[in-house]
Design an enzyme around this catalytic site. Sequence first.
Site, short mmCIF file in Angstrom:
data_model
loop_
_atom_site.label_atom_id
_atom_site.label_comp_id
_atom_site.label_asym_id
_atom_site.label_seq_id
_atom_site.Cartn_x
_atom_site.Cartn_y
_atom_site.Cartn_z
N CYS A 183 34.81 37.88 46.41
CA CYS A 183 33.89 38.47 45.44
C CYS A 183 34.01 37.85 44.05
O CYS A 183 33.21 38.15 43.15
CB CYS A 183 34.10 39.97 45.35
SG CYS A 183 33.93 40.78 46.95
N HIS A 230 34.66 44.79 36.96
CA HIS A 230 34.42 44.59 38.39
C HIS A 230 33.86 45.88 38.97
O HIS A 230 32.90 45.84 39.74
CB HIS A 230 35.72 44.17 39.07
CG HIS A 230 35.54 43.77 40.49
ND1 HIS A 230 34.68 42.76 40.89
CD2 HIS A 230 36.12 44.24 41.63
CE1 HIS A 230 34.73 42.64 42.20
NE2 HIS A 230 35.60 43.51 42.68
N GLU A 271 41.74 48.74 37.67
CA GLU A 271 41.11 47.96 36.59
C GLU A 271 41.23 48.68 35.25
O GLU A 271 41.44 48.04 34.21
CB GLU A 271 39.65 47.68 36.92
CG GLU A 271 38.99 46.71 35.94
CD GLU A 271 37.64 46.22 36.40
OE1 GLU A 271 37.10 45.29 35.75
OE2 GLU A 271 37.10 46.75 37.39
N PHE A 311 38.78 39.90 47.54
CA PHE A 311 39.74 40.08 48.62
C PHE A 311 40.66 38.86 48.68
O PHE A 311 40.22 37.72 48.52
CB PHE A 311 39.02 40.23 49.96
CG PHE A 311 38.40 41.58 50.19
CD1 PHE A 311 38.61 42.64 49.34
CD2 PHE A 311 37.59 41.79 51.30
CE1 PHE A 311 38.04 43.89 49.56
CE2 PHE A 311 37.00 43.03 51.54
CZ PHE A 311 37.23 44.08 50.67
#
Length: 416
Positions: free
Chosen positions: A165, A305, A316, A403
């Site tokens: 991603c 994100h 995060e 990932f």
Amino acid sequence: MELKRVVITGLGALTPIGNNVADYWDGLRNGVSGAAPITKFDASKFRTKFACEVKNFNPQDHLDRKDIRKMDLFAVYSLVTAAEAFENSGLDVEKINGDRAGVVWGSGIGGIKSFQDETMTYAGGDGTPRFTPFFIPKLIPDISAGYISIKYGFRGPNFATVSACASATNAIVEAFNYIRLGKADVMITGGSEACVIDTGIGGFNAMRALSERNDSPETASRPFDKDRDGFVLGEGAGALVIEELEHALNRGAHIYAELAGGGASADAHHITAPHPEGLGAAMVMRNALEDADMKPEDIDYINVHGTSTPLGDISETKAILSVFGDHAYKLNISATKSMTGHLLGAAGVVESIASILAIEHQLIPPTINHFTDDDQLDNKLNFTFNKAQKREVKAALSNTFGFGGHNFSVIFKKFN
């Protein structure tokens, strides 16, 4: 050596909330959700029956039918957004030194639909190997960079980045480095993904990564909300034209923002889960700030994100507090995946465009679908819930995490 300055002069977007940059920005500032029941295949037997699909898009409006047959949809998306960005930049192919122009493009998976379709046809047959000769070119993630370079005659650096991603942000950072090191004058960079298919939904369902809020798809992507239950799969693409500053100034280009710095790191923790204390996320933001020669206090907005997963949003947030300290409470934070869904390998570029346009318009796009505060988060932070906010934006940071623990951050600042 003295590094060259790099600026953004062209934008292109194809997203679940707008098929060009203007419509995408209109959707962002108005808090539009792109989530709806899946139309691309029969999802009735899947646990998740909705996604953020690109809507009202006909490839034949943009490309020749014979060419479309040779391409996976992710490559079609890439060519469409690259064309918008190139036209938006005002560049003239005849006046570009093709030897000093390149393409770096990201995709987390590449031509997964082509792989699915060809293998299902073979498996359902009599064992006779009948495959299209375009099967491999349709599949490989680097083909988008190849197609774009062929179209514009860009003979400089040309390759793909694959970091799940974080792929598109990875691509932006790589393209940025080629220009500032003096190895290129112009780069087209970005990412594309087309994974709203049976195997895409099925694979992420098996991981329990997707929201299953089938009774209310439009509110399913709810970053930082107590009742978030996973991300919403999206699709689409985004493209940037970036240039060496003097090259842009010499032709009188409109400059959206300066690309100030980028950072990379790894969680080195788990193949899918983020580090619980956000160590890799904190490191990548610090690396980006150092690369840009900026302080935490210089940042006004973070496009996070923010996938709407139970663990990711907490991790995060911890990272932001670790890096920004008291200044974190003066920032605007927003997760535009609440509107677009998660575009996987294309997420980083569409979110970079959101960050660039926040600087251009001095407006923070919202994090929609907030209903209930999560006590595990610091709710004194300004997550820009539910409604866009006007504010001065001199610099914005965009985070993408993939990932495998791959982390990339990029910083844009107002050009002056």
